[in-house]
Design a protein around this motif. Sequence first.
Motif, short mmCIF file in Angstrom:
data_model
loop_
_atom_site.label_atom_id
_atom_site.label_comp_id
_atom_site.label_asym_id
_atom_site.label_seq_id
_atom_site.Cartn_x
_atom_site.Cartn_y
_atom_site.Cartn_z
N PRO A 305 32.40 -13.89 -32.84
CA PRO A 305 32.77 -14.67 -33.35
C PRO A 305 34.21 -14.33 -34.63
CG PRO A 305 30.65 -13.92 -33.04
CD PRO A 305 31.43 -13.01 -32.69
N SER A 370 21.44 3.28 -40.15
CA SER A 370 20.70 2.08 -39.99
C SER A 370 19.19 2.49 -38.82
CB SER A 370 20.86 1.14 -40.32
OG SER A 370 21.05 1.20 -38.70
N SER A 377 8.18 -2.20 -37.87
CA SER A 377 8.29 -2.53 -38.78
C SER A 377 6.73 -3.56 -39.05
CB SER A 377 9.53 -3.43 -39.60
OG SER A 377 8.54 -4.09 -40.10
N LEU A 381 9.47 -10.68 -36.26
CA LEU A 381 10.93 -11.14 -36.52
C LEU A 381 10.74 -12.49 -35.68
CD1 LEU A 381 11.99 -7.67 -34.83
CD2 LEU A 381 12.16 -8.56 -36.98
N GLU A 448 27.64 -5.78 -42.04
CA GLU A 448 25.94 -6.02 -41.74
C GLU A 448 26.27 -6.39 -40.87
OE1 GLU A 448 25.04 -6.55 -45.93
OE2 GLU A 448 24.96 -8.11 -45.14
N SER A 449 26.80 -7.29 -39.87
CA SER A 449 26.39 -7.50 -38.15
C SER A 449 26.81 -6.85 -37.35
CB SER A 449 27.42 -9.59 -38.04
OG SER A 449 26.72 -10.29 -40.09
N ALA A 451 25.42 -6.32 -34.44
CA ALA A 451 24.90 -6.89 -33.07
C ALA A 451 26.38 -6.46 -32.06
CB ALA A 451 24.26 -7.59 -33.55
N LEU B 368 19.74 -4.99 -33.19
CA LEU B 368 20.11 -6.32 -33.40
C LEU B 368 18.69 -5.34 -34.01
CD1 LEU B 368 21.22 -7.99 -34.84
CD2 LEU B 368 20.45 -10.27 -33.42
N THR B 371 18.52 -2.68 -36.69
CA THR B 371 18.72 -2.85 -37.60
C THR B 371 18.25 -4.50 -38.34
OG1 THR B 371 20.63 -4.22 -36.92
CG2 THR B 371 21.52 -2.18 -37.53
N PHE B 372 17.48 -4.85 -38.24
CA PHE B 372 16.30 -5.76 -38.45
C PHE B 372 15.64 -4.90 -39.66
CE2 PHE B 372 16.73 -9.87 -35.92
CZ PHE B 372 17.78 -10.31 -36.74
N GLU B 373 15.23 -4.14 -39.53
CA GLU B 373 14.68 -3.12 -40.04
C GLU B 373 14.73 -2.64 -41.78
OE1 GLU B 373 11.88 -3.33 -38.81
OE2 GLU B 373 13.16 -4.05 -36.38
N SER B 374 14.11 -2.56 -42.51
CA SER B 374 14.12 -2.37 -43.98
C SER B 374 15.18 -0.89 -43.62
CB SER B 374 13.16 -1.76 -44.76
OG SER B 374 14.11 -1.05 -45.42
N THR B 394 21.12 -0.61 -49.79
CA THR B 394 20.83 -2.62 -50.03
C THR B 394 20.42 -2.80 -49.26
OG1 THR B 394 22.57 -3.02 -49.24
CG2 THR B 394 22.87 -3.10 -51.44
N TYR B 396 18.82 -6.27 -46.91
CA TYR B 396 19.70 -6.95 -46.28
C TYR B 396 18.93 -8.05 -45.77
CZ TYR B 396 22.09 -2.68 -44.31
OH TYR B 396 22.28 -1.93 -44.06
N GLU B 397 18.16 -8.90 -46.51
CA GLU B 397 17.76 -10.32 -46.28
C GLU B 397 18.27 -11.28 -46.52
OE1 GLU B 397 15.12 -7.86 -47.48
OE2 GLU B 397 14.28 -8.07 -45.38
N LYS B 398 19.52 -10.51 -47.19
CA LYS B 398 20.79 -11.34 -48.00
C LYS B 398 21.18 -11.68 -46.53
CE LYS B 398 23.71 -10.15 -50.12
NZ LYS B 398 24.76 -9.56 -50.79
N GLY B 399 21.87 -10.65 -45.54
CA GLY B 399 22.46 -10.64 -44.52
C GLY B 399 21.66 -11.60 -42.54
N GLU B 402 22.84 -15.07 -41.89
CA GLU B 402 24.30 -15.04 -41.61
C GLU B 402 23.96 -13.98 -40.06
OE1 GLU B 402 28.71 -14.85 -43.24
OE2 GLU B 402 27.00 -16.06 -43.15
N GLN B 403 23.38 -12.89 -39.91
CA GLN B 403 23.26 -12.72 -38.83
C GLN B 403 22.12 -12.88 -37.33
OE1 GLN B 403 20.70 -9.68 -40.28
NE2 GLN B 403 21.96 -7.76 -39.06
N THR B 404 21.39 -13.32 -37.53
CA THR B 404 21.24 -14.40 -36.78
C THR B 404 21.83 -15.65 -36.28
OG1 THR B 404 19.10 -14.50 -37.89
CG2 THR B 404 18.58 -15.32 -36.24
N CYS B 406 25.25 -15.91 -35.96
CA CYS B 406 25.92 -14.76 -35.15
C CYS B 406 25.86 -14.01 -33.70
CB CYS B 406 26.65 -13.51 -36.21
SG CYS B 406 27.48 -13.94 -37.16
N TYR B 407 24.31 -14.42 -34.44
CA TYR B 407 23.56 -13.27 -33.29
C TYR B 407 23.52 -14.22 -31.34
CZ TYR B 407 19.28 -11.60 -30.38
OH TYR B 407 19.15 -11.02 -29.13
#
Lengths: 493, 493
Positions: A305, A370, A377, A381, A448-449, A451, B368, B371-374, B394, B396-399, B402-404, B406-407
């Motif tokens: 993307p 990471s 966790s 999800l 951050e992405s 993937a 993915l 990296t979703f984990e803290s 920092t 990861y909630e912020k991103g 966005e991440q999802t 792209c995924y």
Amino acid sequence: KSGANNKSWLWIQSVCDFCKEDAGREIFALKVGLAVALVSLLTLFEAPYQVFGPNIVWAILSAIIVFEDTVGATFNRALNRALGGSLAGILAIAVAQTALSSGHVAEPIIVGLSMFMIAVITSYMKMWQALVQYEYGFRVALQSYCLIIVSGYRIGNPINTMIQRLYSIAFGGMVSVLVNVSIFPMWAGEQLHKELVKDFDSVADSLQECVKKYLECGSEKSKITMASIDGFPDEPAYERCLSILNSGSKLDTLASSAKWEPPHGRFLHISYPWSQYVKVGAVLRHCAYQVMALHSFAHAQIQVPYKLRVVFQSEIQEVSNQVSEIIRILGRDINHMKWSLKMSHITRLRSSTKRLQTSLYFQYSYILTSTFESPVSDKPLKSFANIWHTFYHTPYEKGFIEQTKCYHEITRKQLRRVYSWPSREVDAFEEDSEKRMNLLLRNMKALESTATLSLLTNFTSSFVELVARVDPLINVVNELSKMAKFKPDDDVL
Amino acid sequence: KSGANNKSWLWIQSVCDFCKEDAGREIFALKVGLAVALVSLLTLFEAPYQVFGPNIVWAILSAIIVFEDTVGATFNRALNRALGGSLAGILAIAVAQTALSSGHVAEPIIVGLSMFMIAVITSYMKMWQALVQYEYGFRVALQSYCLIIVSGYRIGNPINTMIQRLYSIAFGGMVSVLVNVSIFPMWAGEQLHKELVKDFDSVADSLQECVKKYLECGSEKSKITMASIDGFPDEPAYERCLSILNSGSKLDTLASSAKWEPPHGRFLHISYPWSQYVKVGAVLRHCAYQVMALHSFAHAQIQVPYKLRVVFQSEIQEVSNQVSEIIRILGRDINHMKWSLKMSHITRLRSSTKRLQTSLYFQYSYILTSTFESPVSDKPLKSFANIWHTFYHTPYEKGFIEQTKCYHEITRKQLRRVYSWPSREVDAFEEDSEKRMNLLLRNMKALESTATLSLLTNFTSSFVELVARVDPLINVVNELSKMAKFKPDDDVL
């Protein structure tokens, strides 16, 4: 009816285009006309005709056959003709004298057999790799031999006939060569020189085009289809780059013609290294293959993307600009026959490449850190990936040592790579390290992405490979600059 | 002295090698000899000489000039000679008659001017793109015109001279053509056919070689240096693949000669699609570029450690085997002039590619989910990466959103890609899904070292691109099989 009109109109237009395209063609045609007209004067006036007799027509034939487009090719033809004809002539006279003295019955047998033998030997020899370029000479030798021995057998005075013909052939050839060299000569060396310089520009253009396409925002990507073999409408340089891949034989032909040319124009010293041009062309083609590979990423059907493609945007843009600048400088240097590539260009490319590699390297360590964390966790999800999550909640401690090993291996290779390029010595690269840290931090946020990052590195690390191929290119051009005694600038390598 | 001996010994050996290399060369040389001997009989015996007179030498010249290595090239030359000569002859007679009737002063002017004009016009026309292949014809036309008009001017009876010469030229040409066609003919079409089939094998070999090299255990990788331009000693197919990249002009020449050949051997129907061979060659070259890109990964200076290179080993090996099998089948089909590529081959390649893509895809989701984990962990990190870890803690909630996004974009593209290849319709692909799951699980364990996986996917996704390029290749060969009316097997597409 308007269709037919339209068609003929298109045809007329294409003829006009053909005429306008290249003024060299008109000059060439007029030169051929002039050479023929000059030789024909011999036959039209009474005085020379009485000296040469009917053999004068050979002068016209010779003039037409010898006339080629470049000076080198014309010289090559003329020499082939002269040498092949003379050698065959001497042999023919020797055989004819032997045949004459061998009596009435043996004579035709000797003549016929010798023609057969000469035909077999010349046809066989001209297929020998080193003699292929003299193919025409062997053909001429066979023709001359047959003509002289047959005339000798029939007319009885081979030496006279041969000398008369040789004069007129030499005369015709000389007129051709003189007209070709003295009036707007087209030098094969000049053409080879221009062709190579153009190829450098094409590779640089195509590279920048490809990077631009790759970093372009959200446009529909054209797929790899049959069309991509012919090029893309919005990428004019792609086609030129594609044509470079097939230019090997053209450069070979020009170089072998250029070898026959005397020092001329800018190529003044004796035995100018034309064969080195072919080598430079081969190394440049090697870079072009890598540019084609980059193109195949930019047009790949699986696309990263846009948001992720621009993660390394500034680094890629920088390296791409510097690589194409170096390629352009090398092309321009060959064009102007000087050596102006400065240390600073290589240093700058080196530092940009290092920055790109460092970014890639930090990306790896980022993923690594990471994934060192426990993936189990309590948070639910929400994404599709949830389904697969259940597979992986085995603890990671087991693979930890293995992982660290691999990681160190990569690190070592990366660093070795960073410090080993380019192979020539360069000044230590110093940069504001604080500024670089900030840049890295900015990138890390974008990373951050993770993937799809692995797809991203396809393009990026192919790019690093292209940079690695610039090194032999610089070396081979440098070699050329020494062999051809290019003028050095004041402040160079 | 022993050095000189050694040198001459080497030379003798290379001559012997040259002689043994290709029996076609001896045959060709003997054929030329035979043609010349046959024509020379005319001059050696009294009876034919009295009919034709001294113009008989033109028969020998004509025989030598027309004789080319392939049948198509010989026909092409003969036709060029016949047509160019006759047209020029007719024009010359018309102009000569006009000149004769125009008086004593105007005659040489008309003759000279017309020669100049014809020289300019023919030289200019032969540079027109569509007429370049008739270059020889234009040259012959100019020669014939000059010869006839000069003889006419000097001897006064152009028609007689012309007809005598035309007969002897036609006779010489005919002998050449007959000898060339009737005794071990070398068909350009046959050569083109073999060349193309050989190219298919070279690409398949080179691909397998490259994959083998890539999956090879821990050997020292050769670097991309000047040497790689000439090939690698342990990869014989690389050089052959490299030579394919330059084979375009060779195929062009053979195809344009083959067009002149009558139906022969296996190529029995009229207007056999030789130009389609050139197209197939172009698409195959497009695959070869991608194989070259794979080679550049296998020889890249930044190498993935062996342990990671073999993560997808079985999938890569499988796809590579199937791609090269399909390429080999296509080559063999062209060779045997049938169409035997079965649905099952394509289905199998499709399923293998799907498996490779699924593995890649799971790798992404794996990264993915992890990296979703803290990433903040209390465990102390022991590796070098520890140093960099502090940058990234920092949350990861912020991103996340966005991440999802792209995924999902990637997922959609991946799946579309999986289900859109190949473009032709295939049977629904069914496989034991449980078995596949187990395989995936096995792979997932190996995937624990994610740090370097992104490098791995370079090779893998380039590979998927190669598979995508096999599709147009199948299409273009299928097109050829229809145009050339290949025999279909019973159970085919």
